[in-house]
Design a protein around this motif. Structure first.
Motif, PDB file in Angstrom:
ATOM      1  N   LEU B 227       0.807  -1.225   0.000  1.00 59.63           N
ATOM      2  CA  LEU B 227       0.000   0.000   0.000  1.00 59.63           C
ATOM      3  C   LEU B 227       0.840   1.275   0.000  1.00 59.63           C
ATOM      4  CD1 LEU B 227      -2.674  -1.083   2.641  1.00 59.63           C
ATOM      5  CD2 LEU B 227      -2.897  -1.164   0.159  1.00 59.63           C
ATOM      6  N   ILE B 228       2.144   1.109   0.245  1.00 60.46           N
ATOM      7  CA  ILE B 228       3.012   2.283   0.385  1.00 60.46           C
ATOM      8  C   ILE B 228       2.889   3.305  -0.761  1.00 60.46           C
ATOM      9  CG2 ILE B 228       5.458   2.990   0.312  1.00 60.46           C
ATOM     10  CD1 ILE B 228       6.056   1.062   2.507  1.00 60.46           C
ATOM     11  N   PRO B 229       2.933   2.869  -2.021  1.00 62.15           N
ATOM     12  CA  PRO B 229       2.856   3.889  -3.097  1.00 62.15           C
ATOM     13  C   PRO B 229       1.590   4.750  -2.992  1.00 62.15           C
ATOM     14  CG  PRO B 229       3.479   1.754  -3.998  1.00 62.15           C
ATOM     15  CD  PRO B 229       3.108   1.521  -2.575  1.00 62.15           C
ATOM     16  N   ALA B 230       0.467   4.116  -2.668  1.00 65.46           N
ATOM     17  CA  ALA B 230      -0.789   4.863  -2.555  1.00 65.46           C
ATOM     18  C   ALA B 230      -0.770   5.764  -1.328  1.00 65.46           C
ATOM     19  CB  ALA B 230      -1.970   3.898  -2.498  1.00 65.46           C
ATOM     20  N   VAL B 231      -0.282   5.237  -0.211  1.00 67.22           N
ATOM     21  CA  VAL B 231      -0.240   6.009   1.033  1.00 67.22           C
ATOM     22  C   VAL B 231       0.709   7.203   0.887  1.00 67.22           C
ATOM     23  CG1 VAL B 231       0.438   5.930   3.474  1.00 67.22           C
ATOM     24  CG2 VAL B 231      -0.893   4.054   2.494  1.00 67.22           C
ATOM     25  N   ALA B 232       1.840   6.970   0.239  1.00 66.04           N
ATOM     26  CA  ALA B 232       2.807   8.051   0.026  1.00 66.04           C
ATOM     27  C   ALA B 232       2.190   9.170  -0.810  1.00 66.04           C
ATOM     28  CB  ALA B 232       4.059   7.501  -0.665  1.00 66.04           C
ATOM     29  N   HIS B 233       1.220   8.825  -1.598  1.00 64.08           N
ATOM     30  CA  HIS B 233       0.528   9.794  -2.455  1.00 64.08           C
ATOM     31  C   HIS B 233      -0.529  10.571  -1.658  1.00 64.08           C
ATOM     32  CE1 HIS B 233      -1.156  11.294  -6.226  1.00 64.08           C
ATOM     33  NE2 HIS B 233      -2.358  10.897  -5.855  1.00 64.08           N
ATOM     34  N   GLY B 234      -0.733  10.152  -0.416  1.00 64.69           N
ATOM     35  CA  GLY B 234      -1.695  10.864   0.434  1.00 64.69           C
ATOM     36  C   GLY B 234      -3.028  10.166   0.602  1.00 64.69           C
ATOM     37  N   ILE B 235      -3.114   8.931   0.098  1.00 65.73           N
ATOM     38  CA  ILE B 235      -4.370   8.176   0.222  1.00 65.73           C
ATOM     39  C   ILE B 235      -4.367   7.395   1.537  1.00 65.73           C
ATOM     40  CG2 ILE B 235      -5.808   6.362  -0.817  1.00 65.73           C
ATOM     41  CD1 ILE B 235      -4.410   7.157  -3.542  1.00 65.73           C
ATOM     42  N   ARG B 236      -5.372   7.629   2.370  1.00 65.72           N
ATOM     43  CA  ARG B 236      -5.466   6.874   3.608  1.00 65.72           C
ATOM     44  C   ARG B 236      -5.852   5.431   3.314  1.00 65.72           C
ATOM     45  NH1 ARG B 236     -10.146   8.885   6.223  1.00 65.72           N
ATOM     46  NH2 ARG B 236     -10.565   9.492   4.079  1.00 65.72           N
ATOM     47  N   ALA B 237      -5.333   4.532   4.137  1.00 65.81           N
ATOM     48  CA  ALA B 237      -5.746   3.128   4.018  1.00 65.81           C
ATOM     49  C   ALA B 237      -6.113   2.643   5.405  1.00 65.81           C
ATOM     50  CB  ALA B 237      -4.613   2.298   3.443  1.00 65.81           C
ATOM     51  N   ILE B 238      -7.166   1.855   5.481  1.00 66.42           N
ATOM     52  CA  ILE B 238      -7.521   1.285   6.771  1.00 66.42           C
ATOM     53  C   ILE B 238      -7.704  -0.221   6.613  1.00 66.42           C
ATOM     54  CG2 ILE B 238      -9.998   1.862   6.512  1.00 66.42           C
ATOM     55  CD1 ILE B 238      -9.913   2.224   9.675  1.00 66.42           C
ATOM     56  N   ILE B 239      -7.076  -0.953   7.527  1.00 64.15           N
ATOM     57  CA  ILE B 239      -7.190  -2.411   7.522  1.00 64.15           C
ATOM     58  C   ILE B 239      -8.154  -2.803   8.627  1.00 64.15           C
ATOM     59  CG2 ILE B 239      -5.930  -4.583   7.743  1.00 64.15           C
ATOM     60  CD1 ILE B 239      -3.380  -2.945   7.082  1.00 64.15           C
ATOM     61  N   VAL B 240      -9.189  -3.557   8.267  1.00 61.95           N
ATOM     62  CA  VAL B 240     -10.170  -3.983   9.271  1.00 61.95           C
ATOM     63  C   VAL B 240     -10.413  -5.488   9.169  1.00 61.95           C
ATOM     64  CG1 VAL B 240     -11.364  -1.755   9.343  1.00 61.95           C
ATOM     65  CG2 VAL B 240     -12.138  -3.524   7.741  1.00 61.95           C
ATOM     66  N   ASN B 241     -10.996  -6.023  10.198  1.00 63.33           N
ATOM     67  CA  ASN B 241     -11.339  -7.436  10.206  1.00 63.33           C
ATOM     68  C   ASN B 241     -12.699  -7.616   9.516  1.00 63.33           C
ATOM     69  OD1 ASN B 241     -11.954 -10.092  10.763  1.00 63.33           O
ATOM     70  ND2 ASN B 241     -10.917 -10.026  12.765  1.00 63.33           N
ATOM     71  N   ALA B 242     -12.647  -8.101   8.281  1.00 65.55           N
ATOM     72  CA  ALA B 242     -13.873  -8.255   7.489  1.00 65.55           C
ATOM     73  C   ALA B 242     -14.619  -9.531   7.834  1.00 65.55           C
ATOM     74  CB  ALA B 242     -13.536  -8.230   5.998  1.00 65.55           C
ATOM     75  N   SER B 243     -14.002 -10.372   8.672  1.00 55.72           N
ATOM     76  CA  SER B 243     -14.684 -11.590   9.118  1.00 55.72           C
ATOM     77  C   SER B 243     -15.671 -11.266  10.233  1.00 55.72           C
ATOM     78  CB  SER B 243     -13.668 -12.631   9.614  1.00 55.72           C
ATOM     79  OG  SER B 243     -12.862 -13.042   8.523  1.00 55.72           O
ATOM     80  N   ILE B 262      -3.477   3.580   8.121  1.00 56.07           N
ATOM     81  CA  ILE B 262      -2.159   3.904   7.576  1.00 56.07           C
ATOM     82  C   ILE B 262      -2.282   5.209   6.829  1.00 56.07           C
ATOM     83  CG2 ILE B 262      -0.248   3.075   6.146  1.00 56.07           C
ATOM     84  CD1 ILE B 262      -1.826   0.299   6.313  1.00 56.07           C
ATOM     85  N   LYS B 263      -1.433   6.165   7.177  1.00 58.40           N
ATOM     86  CA  LYS B 263      -1.516   7.433   6.453  1.00 58.40           C
ATOM     87  C   LYS B 263      -0.140   8.007   6.217  1.00 58.40           C
ATOM     88  CE  LYS B 263      -2.789   9.799  10.754  1.00 58.40           C
ATOM     89  NZ  LYS B 263      -3.785  10.641  11.410  1.00 58.40           N
ATOM     90  N   ALA B 264      -0.071   8.937   5.313  1.00 57.65           N
ATOM     91  CA  ALA B 264       1.185   9.623   5.053  1.00 57.65           C
ATOM     92  C   ALA B 264       1.552  10.387   6.318  1.00 57.65           C
ATOM     93  CB  ALA B 264       1.023  10.585   3.877  1.00 57.65           C
ATOM     94  N   SER B 265       2.827  10.480   6.608  1.00 57.28           N
ATOM     95  CA  SER B 265       3.252  11.201   7.814  1.00 57.28           C
ATOM     96  C   SER B 265       2.932  12.675   7.653  1.00 57.28           C
ATOM     97  CB  SER B 265       4.749  11.006   8.037  1.00 57.28           C
ATOM     98  OG  SER B 265       5.447  11.503   6.925  1.00 57.28           O
ATOM     99  N   GLU B 266       2.983  13.390   8.763  1.00 58.17           N
ATOM    100  CA  GLU B 266       2.636  14.821   8.762  1.00 58.17           C
ATOM    101  C   GLU B 266       3.486  15.617   7.772  1.00 58.17           C
ATOM    102  OE1 GLU B 266      -0.037  15.402  10.410  1.00 58.17           O
ATOM    103  OE2 GLU B 266       0.070  13.347  11.137  1.00 58.17           O
ATOM    104  N   THR B 267       4.731  15.179   7.630  1.00 60.39           N
ATOM    105  CA  THR B 267       5.641  15.954   6.774  1.00 60.39           C
ATOM    106  C   THR B 267       5.379  15.732   5.289  1.00 60.39           C
ATOM    107  OG1 THR B 267       7.257  14.176   6.950  1.00 60.39           O
ATOM    108  CG2 THR B 267       7.507  16.020   8.483  1.00 60.39           C
TER     109      THR B 267
END
Lengths: 272, 272
Positions: B227-243, B262-267
């Motif tokens: 997910l890093i490339p997307a997160v680095a671009h500023g896209i938030r990602a959330i991992i949840v238990n879908a079960s 997971i989100k891009a750092s403040e900087t």
């Protein structure tokens, strides 16, 4: 020497039970899978129609006509799913016979313009052929840059892919013996055209007129006209009755078989 | 204003019964279809994994490793067909709930290079979103320009599509509560990381080391790193238990839910 692929089109009327929606003709599918296996074509692309899987839904929701209102969207979704279901049945039969076939979903990579393919990306199909895999495509509900969406027929796909890949030949399997002078199902004086050139075909088209195409020859002329671009390029096409055993096998092997052969006229030189 | 899509990834471990080859978890699929329906996301892309459909065949025939000999070809064909079968089950459940979903077969339009997507043609996906349709993709056996073929994971596809389409967010549904400091299934001292920045993630990756990634966190870190490339671009990602019921619904709606954000750092400034 590069092996030229054979493009085999199997009509929806052959692989489904026409009168019963969403009913595969499993016996025909199994027999055809065996014929394909037996023919051992080195490089083969299979394209199938929708028959009683795709047509009822496409008609109900007017998918071919393009987007008019949001009530069609569920029909677009259902048509796609119906075609994928039929494709799965065909694939299962091929794999059962030990044919390394894979589905290639047309709607995932083809966008038409006013119902016509402008460009087709052949990288995937070529890559599969190179591996010795049989790509299996089908008539599908696709996005259309002018209409929103539409139906891409297996016939158009067959012609375009044969042309782009410079196919050795096209074999079209239908539920009649070939192209008749009239609809053999309703007109007893209709006789089978065993061989027709590209130029004769164009004259026939002119004579019959576009509007009546579907009715007069029982829908066959419309299918045949789709083949013109490929035939004009020098690719032979043969239409056979795939509902009768061994015709597809014979056509794939290049053996003598009842049907309609379509070829470029003598004056059209076959390109290298 | 253009609506940014949400990309929802559903893990194969959630929608199939892990221990039983070719067994869908129909109850989970039906429940998730209902949660997706209820969430009424305006623009949604769904991507699912292979679970017990794709993995056993891919492993048996070493599809990920690429082409070595012709004995793998039948496995390539079977893996593709297994993935299409699971996809059909997911689609049927979505359509059953009235969601206008359509399958988009990744292998029909993506060719990787050494296992990585170089370029992805998003015209079809964008066109479907514009129509209000939910495109459904999945991990697939694809052609690879260096390896012949390989496995394209649903995780890589998720990240790439989110990035290309500038997604609003990524929701990843797995069978654990999120990213843990160790594998929660074997290590009782493991605790859930509720929020992690891109930079912390890179440090964690460095600390753990690439070789151990899969084992240490129970396979989760590998997924997260995709997910890093997307997160680095500023896209938030959330991992949840879908079960667990309602987590996917809550994550889609942006409601509070247990999981790892997971989100891009403040900087890292979020691009416009």
């Amino acid at each position: 020497m590069k092996v030229k692929p054979i493009v085999l089109k199997l009509g929806g009327s052959v692989i489904t039970v026409k009168e019963k929606p969403f009913t595969p003709n499993k016996e025909a599918i199994r027999r055809l899978a065996k014929e394909i296996k037996k023919a051992e074509v080195k490089s083969l692309i299979l394209i199938h129609g929708g028959g009683s899987f795709g047509h009822p839904l496409a008609k109900e929701y007017k998918i071919k006509e393009g987007y008019r209102d949001s009530s069609q969207i569920v029909g677009f979704s259902k048509t796609r799913q119906a075609m994928a279901s039929l494709n799965k049945i065909v694939l299962d039969a091929l794999i059962q016979e030990g044919i390394p076939a894979v589905a290639v979903q047309p709607s995932a990579f083809v966008v038409t313009n006013n119902g016509r393919i402008q460009h087709i990306e052949t990288e995937t199909i070529l890559g599969l052929l190179k591996l010795g895999v049989v790509p299996v495509l089908y008539g599908d509900a696709v996005l259309d840059s002018a209409l929103g969406f539409t139906i891409l027929s297996g016939d158009q796909l067959t012609s375009k892919i044969a042309l782009e890949l410079d196919a050795e030949k096209i074999v079209v399997g239908v539920d009649v013996d070939g192209l008749y002078t009239a609809d053999p199902k309703v007109n007893s004086s209709a006789h089978l055209i065993q061989c027709i050139t590209f130029e004769e075909l164009k004259r026939l088209q002119h004579k019959i007129g576009k509007a009546e195409v579907t009715d007069v020859t029982g829908g066959m002329l419309g299918k045949v006209l789709e083949l013109i671009p490929a035939v004009a390029h020098g690719i032979r096409a043969i239409i056979v009755n795939a509902s009768k055993p061994n015709n597809v096998y014979k056509a794939l092997k290049g053996e003598e078989v009842t049907g309609t052969m379509i070829k470029a006229s003598e004056t059209v030189a076959k390109p290298n």
